[in-house]
Design an enzyme around this catalytic site. Structure first.
Site, mmCIF file in Angstrom:
data_model
loop_
_atom_site.group_PDB
_atom_site.id
_atom_site.type_symbol
_atom_site.label_atom_id
_atom_site.label_comp_id
_atom_site.label_asym_id
_atom_site.label_seq_id
_atom_site.Cartn_x
_atom_site.Cartn_y
_atom_site.Cartn_z
ATOM 1 N N ALA A 1 0.604 -1.130 -0.018
ATOM 2 C CA ALA A 1 0.063 -0.113 0.084
ATOM 3 C C ALA A 1 0.750 1.221 0.066
ATOM 4 C CB ALA A 1 -0.793 0.035 1.048
ATOM 5 N N TYR B 1 2.981 -5.330 -11.090
ATOM 6 C CA TYR B 1 3.517 -6.720 -10.497
ATOM 7 C C TYR B 1 3.971 -7.415 -12.006
ATOM 8 C CZ TYR B 1 1.085 -6.145 -6.260
ATOM 9 O OH TYR B 1 0.855 -5.749 -4.999
ATOM 10 N N ASN C 1 -7.954 -4.358 -10.352
ATOM 11 C CA ASN C 1 -6.912 -3.190 -9.865
ATOM 12 C C ASN C 1 -6.044 -3.392 -11.069
ATOM 13 O OD1 ASN C 1 -4.936 -1.806 -8.838
ATOM 14 N ND2 ASN C 1 -5.132 -2.658 -6.804
ATOM 15 N N GLU D 1 -1.837 -12.386 -4.663
ATOM 16 C CA GLU D 1 -3.080 -12.215 -5.067
ATOM 17 C C GLU D 1 -3.521 -10.664 -5.151
ATOM 18 O OE1 GLU D 1 -3.327 -13.256 -1.190
ATOM 19 O OE2 GLU D 1 -3.464 -14.924 -2.540
#
Length: 144
Positions: free
Chosen positions: A70, A115, A108, A103
């Site tokens: 985050a 990633y 998103n 995951e």
């Protein structure tokens, strides 16, 4: 910007970020439980004593599972997330981690692209994994 291990003293700022970003946020107690585990790595990025973001990974033998990533909402889209995850992956590799899983919410796209840039491949789907709103989780894996 400094990348470092998360300290108990960081929890107030981390929980504040968590509550502002997620519909089902981790609690302070939840963070503390994982922070105290020997098989979990927690890191933050800070600037002038202000936490900008955090990430964590649980490890078992030579595999890791990213638990959360985050970045403070007012500092997103500055490359902090990539810096966090890339730095954590380097630390994991130095500890002998060979395979990393995660995951991410199917919707998103920003996180999924991040990633992918870091070498993760989409390799599965967990239907209705997330709540508020209900959404599928895309499973991703990176070989180190």
């Amino acid at each position: 910007m400094t990348f470092r291990e998360m300290l108990v003293e960081d929890l107030e700022q981390v929980v504040d970020i968590e509550q502002n970003l997620f519909s089902v946020p981790w609690t302070k107690e939840g963070f503390l439980t994982y922070l105290m585990k020997k098989d979990t790595m927690f890191f933050v990025v800070e600037e002038k004593e202000r936490i900008l973001g955090y990430c964590s990974m649980m490890t078992v033998l030579d595999e890791g599972d990213i638990l959360n990533v985050a970045v403070r909402s007012d500092r997103q889209k500055e490359g902090i997330g990539q810096f966090l995850v890339d730095s954590m992956l380097r630390m994991a590799e130095m500890q002998g981690i060979k395979l990393v899983h995660l995951e991410v919410r199917q919707g998103n796209e920003t996180a999924r692209r991040l990633y992918q840039r870091l070498g993760f491949k989409e390799d599965g789907l967990r239907r209705n994994y997330y709540e508020n709103p209900v959404e599928n989780a895309v499973l991703m894996t990176k070989t180190m």
